[in-house]
Structures are given as structure tokens and as C-alpha cells.
Design an enzyme around this catalytic site. Structure first.
Site, PDB file in Angstrom:
ATOM      1  N   ARG A  75     -29.681  10.894  55.887  1.00 19.14           N
ATOM      2  CA  ARG A  75     -28.697  11.912  56.283  1.00 19.14           C
ATOM      3  C   ARG A  75     -28.223  12.684  55.062  1.00 19.14           C
ATOM      4  NH1 ARG A  75     -23.541   9.638  58.598  1.00 19.14           N
ATOM      5  NH2 ARG A  75     -22.995  11.693  57.840  1.00 19.14           N
TER       6      ARG A  75
ATOM      7  N   LYS B 241     -24.811  18.139  49.362  1.00 20.62           N
ATOM      8  CA  LYS B 241     -24.553  18.003  50.807  1.00 20.62           C
ATOM      9  C   LYS B 241     -23.111  18.411  51.118  1.00 20.62           C
ATOM     10  CE  LYS B 241     -23.436  13.786  52.487  1.00 20.62           C
ATOM     11  NZ  LYS B 241     -22.186  13.694  53.250  1.00 20.62           N
ATOM     12  N   ASN B 242     -22.148  17.898  50.314  1.00 16.94           N
ATOM     13  CA  ASN B 242     -20.734  18.077  50.660  1.00 16.94           C
ATOM     14  C   ASN B 242     -20.182  19.441  50.293  1.00 16.94           C
ATOM     15  OD1 ASN B 242     -20.877  15.566  51.738  1.00 16.94           O
ATOM     16  ND2 ASN B 242     -19.823  14.541  50.060  1.00 16.94           N
TER      17      ASN B 242
ATOM     18  N   CYS C  48     -15.669   5.920  61.118  1.00 16.39           N
ATOM     19  CA  CYS C  48     -17.052   5.568  60.781  1.00 16.39           C
ATOM     20  C   CYS C  48     -16.965   4.223  60.051  1.00 16.39           C
ATOM     21  CB  CYS C  48     -17.683   6.642  59.898  1.00 16.39           C
ATOM     22  SG  CYS C  48     -16.986   6.674  58.264  1.00 16.39           S
TER      23      CYS C  48
ATOM     24  N   ARG D 137     -10.884   7.411  59.016  1.00 21.40           N
ATOM     25  CA  ARG D 137     -11.129   8.844  58.790  1.00 21.40           C
ATOM     26  C   ARG D 137     -10.143   9.731  59.582  1.00 21.40           C
ATOM     27  NH1 ARG D 137     -16.298   9.118  56.549  1.00 21.40           N
ATOM     28  NH2 ARG D 137     -15.590  11.016  55.532  1.00 21.40           N
TER      29      ARG D 137
ATOM     30  N   ASP E 195     -17.653   7.990  46.341  1.00 19.95           N
ATOM     31  CA  ASP E 195     -19.040   8.032  46.826  1.00 19.95           C
ATOM     32  C   ASP E 195     -20.018   7.346  45.888  1.00 19.95           C
ATOM     33  OD1 ASP E 195     -18.803  11.325  48.391  1.00 19.95           O
ATOM     34  OD2 ASP E 195     -18.124   9.330  48.993  1.00 19.95           O
TER      35      ASP E 195
HETATM   36  C1  EPZ Z   1     -15.250  14.101  51.973  1.00 15.17           C
HETATM   37  O1  EPZ Z   1     -14.852  13.403  53.134  1.00 15.17           O
HETATM   38  C2  EPZ Z   1     -16.715  13.746  51.764  1.00 15.17           C
HETATM   39  N1  EPZ Z   1     -17.510  14.167  52.919  1.00 15.17           N
HETATM   40  C3  EPZ Z   1     -16.861  12.237  51.570  1.00 15.17           C
HETATM   41  O2  EPZ Z   1     -18.238  11.975  51.280  1.00 15.17           O
HETATM   42  C4  EPZ Z   1     -16.025  11.820  50.356  1.00 15.17           C
HETATM   43  O3  EPZ Z   1     -16.090  10.418  50.212  1.00 15.17           O
HETATM   44  C5  EPZ Z   1     -14.562  12.241  50.579  1.00 15.17           C
HETATM   45  O4  EPZ Z   1     -14.498  13.669  50.824  1.00 15.17           O
HETATM   46  C6  EPZ Z   1     -13.692  11.922  49.373  1.00 15.17           C
HETATM   47  O5  EPZ Z   1     -14.201  12.548  48.248  1.00 15.17           O
HETATM   48  C7  EPZ Z   1     -17.837  15.475  53.054  1.00 15.17           C
HETATM   49  O6  EPZ Z   1     -17.457  16.314  52.260  1.00 15.17           O
HETATM   50  C8  EPZ Z   1     -18.688  15.831  54.252  1.00 15.17           C
HETATM   51  P1  EPZ Z   1     -10.880  13.041  52.668  1.00 15.17           P
HETATM   52  P2  EPZ Z   1     -13.412  13.727  53.816  1.00 15.17           P
HETATM   53  O7  EPZ Z   1     -10.342  13.887  53.758  1.00 15.17           O
HETATM   54  O8  EPZ Z   1     -13.122  15.159  53.708  1.00 15.17           O
HETATM   55  C9  EPZ Z   1      -7.635  10.071  54.463  1.00 15.17           C
HETATM   56  C10 EPZ Z   1     -20.345  10.989  51.600  1.00 15.17           C
HETATM   57  O9  EPZ Z   1     -20.785   9.840  51.481  1.00 15.17           O
HETATM   58  N2  EPZ Z   1      -7.231  11.206  55.302  1.00 15.17           N
HETATM   59  O10 EPZ Z   1     -10.643  13.416  51.257  1.00 15.17           O
HETATM   60  O11 EPZ Z   1     -13.402  13.096  55.158  1.00 15.17           O
HETATM   61  C11 EPZ Z   1      -8.962   9.512  54.942  1.00 15.17           C
HETATM   62  O12 EPZ Z   1      -8.756   8.594  55.995  1.00 15.17           O
HETATM   63  C12 EPZ Z   1     -18.974  11.193  52.240  1.00 15.17           C
HETATM   64  O13 EPZ Z   1     -20.951  12.030  51.247  1.00 15.17           O
HETATM   65  C13 EPZ Z   1      -6.099  11.085  56.103  1.00 15.17           C
HETATM   66  O14 EPZ Z   1      -5.446  10.047  56.114  1.00 15.17           O
HETATM   67  O15 EPZ Z   1     -12.460  12.895  52.840  1.00 15.17           O
HETATM   68  C14 EPZ Z   1      -9.519   8.852  53.711  1.00 15.17           C
HETATM   69  O16 EPZ Z   1      -8.995   7.552  53.591  1.00 15.17           O
HETATM   70  C15 EPZ Z   1     -18.291   9.884  52.604  1.00 15.17           C
HETATM   71  N3  EPZ Z   1      -5.751  12.130  56.904  1.00 15.17           N
HETATM   72  C16 EPZ Z   1      -8.984   9.728  52.578  1.00 15.17           C
HETATM   73  O17 EPZ Z   1      -7.913  10.505  53.141  1.00 15.17           O
HETATM   74  C17 EPZ Z   1      -6.476  13.305  56.928  1.00 15.17           C
HETATM   75  O18 EPZ Z   1      -6.100  14.233  57.683  1.00 15.17           O
HETATM   76  C18 EPZ Z   1     -10.030  10.667  51.971  1.00 15.17           C
HETATM   77  O19 EPZ Z   1     -10.427  11.531  52.980  1.00 15.17           O
HETATM   78  C19 EPZ Z   1      -7.616  13.403  56.105  1.00 15.17           C
HETATM   79  C20 EPZ Z   1      -7.978  12.350  55.290  1.00 15.17           C
END
Ligand code: EPZ
Length: 420
Positions: A397, A22-23, A117, A122, A305
Site C-alpha cells: 500500500r 505517499k503522505n 486501524c 485514529r 512512521d
Molecule cells: C498522518 O496520519 C500519516 N498518514 C501517518 O502515516 C503518520 O503516522 C501521521 O500523520 C503522523 O505523522 C498520512 O499522511 C496519510 P495525525 P494522520 O492526525 O494525519 C490523533 C503511514 O504509515 N488525532 O497527525 O492520521 C490520532 O489519533 C501513516 O504512512 C486525534 O486525536 O495523523 C493520533 O494518535 C501511519 N484527533 C495522532 O493524533 C484528530 O482529529 C496523530 O494523528 C486527529 C488526530
């Protein structure tokens, strides 16, 4: 609401074919905006989030449809709109990933703020800060991000945190920028690497994949490409832990067993018997797991995850485990539901102290989000008696045919559409 009814205690066994990740798929669908040629994505999972991303693309004027053999054809030839509306972005916050491609292709973007969420706020400050460094004018107001740029210019961007989404948005903006961009402290998740492979097939010039430093030499244009999405390593981990929870024996092939390196290491420390041949992983377990400590971290650390699933497994361990969530600020919503099944878990900040119990007992529970819902299904598979998991829409989803796959492995799980 749809629910699953599970009779626990049946050991899972057999070999399972994984779906596409998915990701990875969602990002490559967005990357197809970068060219007016047709791109073809193979092994795209049939899940609700993919349907939502197709709606986002169609709203932008991109046509996306599955052909008879299940390949997703994406044609972004037309005059594209720059707007990703709130009603779609609010359904799937990953839609924010169209921001970089829209700026690169059109020089403008109008994307609804994704908001938080269940698992956390996020933030997207790293996305927006990186795009500004590349020369985009970014403002936010009335719930939308407004972006515009005459030309994006290569630069060095150092991310405070190796954000997966920020890395991917910046990759897709920089690939058509003037000059060279270096992303330091980039995310190293395998799904990011799969996106780099796709962008390079499209004519991009990106190097450093699998490392924390990505170098992108901007090119004038990209062409269409055909790409097979990598297998879903989180689905693989989910299935392995499902088998472990039921004292079963299964085999999965995630394409790259090393992508699950630390997960396999932790499972073998609990006493699971694991063997890896090429990219095929076989797991067999007997008896209760040994307790151990797990901390989630960006890749190659233990994946956040899979955090709810390992918690469900350790809830029946012999001893006390400490599970620490370092990536999201609110990813323990499911703990109360596990405790209603007889688990003995106490939260202390971003730690969950899990005192292993002999077994869980089936109960009616509610899925708070995608991965927590999957963990509650696994808990029901291992529990004594019947478990009813409500709100499984979250699960559908992100997992393709989860209950069919579990039934194929011997689970007694039935989906029931609740009559409204
Ligand atoms: C991706 O989310 C995945 N989703 C998530 O999978 C996964 O848990 C996550 O990466 C970490 O591996 C998809 O790829 C669609 P991040 P993403 O940006 O990109 C903080 C699932 O269940 N952050 O690495 O949103 C954020 O708040 C989902 O399949 C900032 O602070 O993850 C979080 O605490 C859930 N500022 C942390 O970084 C930013 O600008 C990780 O977020 C961006 C992120």
C-alpha cells in the site's frame, strides 16, 4: 496472501532512487478537487493507496489518470458528487482528506467515517472541530459525516494536537473561505509544507509553512497547477536502517537531508558512519549498534512512521534501549513477531524495553500493518537464515517496488503470490 521470502545476512550496498512521498501525494490528489482546471502531479508513487485515492476521486466525478510519462492528470471540471463511500474510505482512512476540499468546492460533503486501524483509534475530532469553527455544519450518523456550509469564514483555530490530517483538511477548507484563517499548533511535517506549496501554486495565499502557525488568506477561486511530489523521507529512513541492519553502505537523496535530521542523529549515536553532501545521505555501518533511547514525536521529532524500523535495528544493539511511542496508542503490534525472531523486547505501556541480542534468527512472521511489515522485512534482512513475511499487501500500500529496490541493493528477497 502475498509473501516475501528473505535470506538474511547480506550487506546492502549501492545508491537508491526514492519514490514520491505517499503522505504528500494523497493530499495533493484531494486538493485537486478545489479547482475545475486540470492539475498535473509528477513523481506520484505507484502504490495501492494512490490507486484507492484515484477510485475515490472517480467516485466523486473527478477524472484522474497517468499519462505515458507517468504524470498524474486530475480533471475536476464536471459536476461533482459530494459522497466518499464506506467501501472506499474503509480501504484507506486517508480518504477523509477529501472532506475539507468538498466543503470548500461544493459547500457540502458526505464522507464515511474512517474508523480506526491497527495502530490506533485514529480520531478525527480535530478535523471536525476545526471545520465547525470555519462555519461548517457537521453531523455524524449511520457511519457517515454530513457537512454543509453556505460560506466558510476565516477564523483562528488552535489544534489541541498538531495533527497532520486535521492541519491539511483545514488548509484545504480555509484556502477558499471568506477572510483570513490562522491555524495555531499546526503540524510542521514536510508533507504539509509540500501541500502548502501546491495550494499556493494553485493561487492560494498561505504563509507560515514549516512553522506551527499557518495563515491562510481566503481567495475566490483556484486554478490548476503542476507540482512535483517531494521524495519520500520515510522510504529514505527505511532504506538507511535496512543498510544499517545488514552492516551495509548505501546512499539516498531525500531532497532535504534536514527532513531526517533527528533520524540521522540517532543513527550516528548508534555508531553508524553518516555523511551528508547537499541533500545526499551516505550511511555505512560496521558491527552491532550501540543501544540508545528514542521517543517519537510530531515533526521535527523522531517520526512515528520509522518507530518499528528503529526497534528492529535496536533489537541487535549492545545494551538496553527504551523506545517510547508518543503519537499512536497501539503501534507495537509487531513486537511479538520480532520476539519470535529471537529479539528480547518487553512492553510497558507506551514504552518498549529492548534488550539487545547478538543477532536475530529468521522465522515465518506476519505483517500487521504497513510500517510494522517493513520493519519485519528489515529484521529478516539482518537475521540469520530464512524469514517469510506473510500479508505483505499492507506493505505494497505504501512502498513502491520495495522488494525490487532491496534486490537492487543486493538483498536476497523473493515475492511469492500465495495460491488461495
Ligand atoms: C498522518 O496520519 C500519516 N498518514 C501517518 O502515516 C503518520 O503516522 C501521521 O500523520 C503522523 O505523522 C498520512 O499522511 C496519510 P495525525 P494522520 O492526525 O494525519 C490523533 C503511514 O504509515 N488525532 O497527525 O492520521 C490520532 O489519533 C501513516 O504512512 C486525534 O486525536 O495523523 C493520533 O494518535 C501511519 N484527533 C495522532 O493524533 C484528530 O482529529 C496523530 O494523528 C486527529 C488526530
Amino acid at each position: 496472501m502475498t509473501r516475501y521470502i528473505i535470506q538474511g545476512g547480506i550487506p546492502l550496498s549501492g545508491e537508491i532512487k526514492l519514490s514520491g512521498a505517499k503522505n504528500a501525494a494523497l493530499k495533493m490528489m484531494a486538493a485537486s478537487i478545489l479547482t475545475s482546471d486540470i492539475s498535473v502531479l509528477k513523481n506520484v508513487p505507484s502504490i495501492k493507496d494512490v490507486d484507492t485515492m484515484i477510485q475515490v476521486l472517480e467516485f466523486l466525478g473527478v477524472s484522474a489518470s497517468f499519462n505515458p510519462d507517468g504524470d498524474l492528470h486530475i480533471d475536476a471540471a464536471g459536476d461533482l458528487s459530494d459522497k466518499a463511500p464506506y467501501e472506499l474510505v474503509s480501504q484507506m482512512r486517508a480518504s477523509i482528506i477529501v472532506l475539507g476540499p468538498l466543503l470548500a468546492r461544493l459547500g457540502r460533503a458526505h464522507v464515511a467515517l474512517p474508523g480506526g486501524c491497527n495502530i490506533g483509534s485514529r480520531q478525527i475530532d480535530l478535523h471536525l472541530g476545526g471545520l465547525k469553527a470555519l462555519g461548517a455544519k457537521i453531523t455524524t450518523g449511520h457511519g457517515y459525516i454530513e457537512g454543509e456550509c453556505s460560506d466558510l469564514k476565516g477564523t483562528i483555530v488552535t489544534l489541541d494536537f498538531p495533527s497532520v490530517g486535521a492541519t491539511e483538511n483545514l488548509l484545504m477548507a480555509a484556502v477558499l473561505a471568506k477572510g483570513t484563517t490562522v491555524i495555531e499548533n499546526a503540524a510542521r511535517e514536510p508533507e504539509v509544507t509540500d501541500l502548502v506549496l501546491f495550494l499556493n501554486k494553485m493561487g492560494g495565499r498561505i504563509s507560515g509553512e514549516d512553522t506551527a502557525v499557518l495563515t491562510i488568506e481566503g481567495v475566490d477561486s483556484l486554478h490548476g497547477a503542476v507540482h512535483e511530489i517531494m521524495p519520500d523521507r520515510i522510504e529514505a529512513g527505511t532504506m538507511l536502517i535496512a543498510a544499517a541492519m545488514t552492516n551495509g553502505s548505501i546512499q539516498v537523496d531525500p531532497g532535504h537531508a534536514e527532513h531526517l535530521g533527528i533520524v540521522l542523529e540517532k543513527l550516528s549515536l548508534t555508531g553508524a558512519d553518516l555523511s551528508v553532501a547537499n541533500s545526499t545521505i551516505r550511511l555505512t555501518t560496521k558491527g552491532r549498534p550501540a543501544a540508545l533511547d528514542v521517543s517519537t514525536l510530531p515533526y521535527p521529532g523522531f517520526p512515528t512512521d520509522l518507530q518499528p524500523m528503529i526497534a528492529a535495528y535496536l533489537s541487535c544493539a549492545e545494551g538496553i534501549s527504551i523506545l517510547t511511542e508518543n503519537v499512536f496508542e497501539n503501534r507495537f503490534m509487531y513486537i511479538d513477531e520480532l520476539n519470535r525472531m529471537g529479539a528480547d523486547i518487553r512492553l510497558d505501556g507506551h514504552h518498549a524495553i529492548i534488550k539487545g541480542v547478538k543477532s536475530l534468527s529468521g522465522a515465518p512472521v506476519r505483517a500487521p500493518d504497513l510500517r510494522a511489515g517493513a520493519a519485519l522485512i528489515l529484521a529478516g534482512l539482518g537475521a540469520e537464515g530464512e524469514t517469510i513475511v506473510e500479508d505483505v499487501g499492507h506493505i505494497e500500500r505504501g512502498y513502491e517496488g520495495l522488494e525490487e529496490k532491496l534486490r537492487y541493493l543486493g538483498a536476497d528477497i523473493v515475492k511469492e503470490e500465495a495460491v488461495c
